[in-house]
Design an enzyme around this catalytic site. Structure first.
Site, PDB file in Angstrom:
ATOM      1  N   ASN A   9    -115.485 -64.432 -95.051  1.00  0.00           N
ATOM      2  CA  ASN A   9    -116.749 -63.789 -94.703  1.00  0.00           C
ATOM      3  C   ASN A   9    -117.202 -62.948 -95.888  1.00  0.00           C
ATOM      4  OD1 ASN A   9    -118.898 -62.420 -93.563  1.00  0.00           O
ATOM      5  ND2 ASN A   9    -117.642 -61.132 -92.240  1.00  0.00           N
ATOM      6  N   GLU A  95    -118.987 -54.978 -87.348  1.00  0.00           N
ATOM      7  CA  GLU A  95    -120.094 -54.383 -88.100  1.00  0.00           C
ATOM      8  C   GLU A  95    -121.424 -54.682 -87.436  1.00  0.00           C
ATOM      9  OE1 GLU A  95    -117.465 -54.795 -92.160  1.00  0.00           O
ATOM     10  OE2 GLU A  95    -119.134 -56.175 -91.813  1.00  0.00           O
ATOM     11  N   SER A 209    -108.182 -56.456 -93.357  1.00  0.00           N
ATOM     12  CA  SER A 209    -107.421 -56.179 -94.584  1.00  0.00           C
ATOM     13  C   SER A 209    -106.355 -57.242 -94.855  1.00  0.00           C
ATOM     14  CB  SER A 209    -106.791 -54.783 -94.534  1.00  0.00           C
ATOM     15  OG  SER A 209    -107.796 -53.776 -94.560  1.00  0.00           O
TER      16      SER A 209
END
Length: 251
Positions: A9, A95, A209
């Site tokens: 992404n 997000e 992460s």
């Protein structure tokens, strides 16, 4: 056997010159042993798709509107993504849920539209740090899963990405046991809702992460079928290392 999937992404990153990273990636992985998906910004979808030739890597969008068309300035429909060469779309990323106040019901409506356009949906779920510390993780994930995933989902058009909000871009990663607990929970819920066929064939990705240094150990966890990678997907070097780790986990 579920085929493993490495998805990248790019978020709001990337200009046309950055497609050179895509060129390097498909050159290094000319015959990948896992499925590959890259989701660049919408401005690069058509150009990225055109560069693939016969390479099996898939191009995906990062969001779509629930409506097929209409007066929605600045939005992109699922059929527009498909027309630009996309084969998949990320939906419900934290997000989007936070910055655009997207609800589970909005994600579900978008997923229906994406499926109608022939796109695979990568539906994101995840808890905040407060929810994790309050031991509410499975309740949150269960609620998001139930409300965000439409009833017409199949093992072919549904991918679930578990992305704990507190781990995205923070450098923090849950323990292997914490990741495994959530992925096992999601698998059980999918089997209960859709039956063994869909429940066992839908792929579950971990995101948050993921990087070359921790990918290999993450891929040893039960019911982790790959990763949804953010920042580390921006360069061929980093994303390639994660793909290689995922390929190694299949042997």
């Amino acid at each position: 056997m579920r085929r493993k999937l490495a998805a990248g992404n790019w978020k709001m990153n990337g200009l046309s010159t950055d497609l050179a990273e895509l060129d390097r990636l498909i050159t290094r992985h000319a015959a990948p042993a896992v499925d590959l998906l890259l989701c660049p910004p919408a401005t690069l979808l058509a150009a990225a798709s055109a560069r693939l030739g016969n390479h099996p890597l898939l191009i995906g969008g990062q969001d779509c509107h629930a409506a097929a068309s209409g007066a929605h300035t600045g939005d992109i429909s699922a059929s527009m993504l498909a027309d630009a060469g996309a084969r998949a779309v990320i939906l419900g990323h934290s997000e989007r849920r936070q910055d655009h106040e997207e609800t589970d019901q909005m994600v579900r409506a978008k997923a229906r539209a994406a499926h109608a356009a022939g796109l695979t949906t990568v539906i994101c779920l995840g808890e905040s740090l407060d929810e994790r510390e309050a031991a509410n993780t499975l309740d949150i994930i269960g609620g998001q899963l139930s409300a965000s995933v439409p009833d017409n989902s199949t093992g072919e058009n549904l991918v679930i990405a578990y992305e704990p909000i507190w781990a995205i871009g923070s450098g923090l990663t849950p323990t292997l046991d914490q990741i495994g607990e959530v992925h096992d929970f999601i698998r059980t819920r999918l089997e209960r809702r859709f039956g063994a066929g869909v429940g066992r064939s839908a792929r579950l990705l971990y995101g948050g992460s993921v990087k070359p240094e921790n990918a290999a150990e993450i891929f040893t966890i039960s019911n982790v079928d790959g990763a949804l990678v953010g920042g580390a997907s921006l360069t061929a070097d980093d994303f390639s290392a994660i793909i290689t780790a995922l390929e190694a986990s299949t042997t």
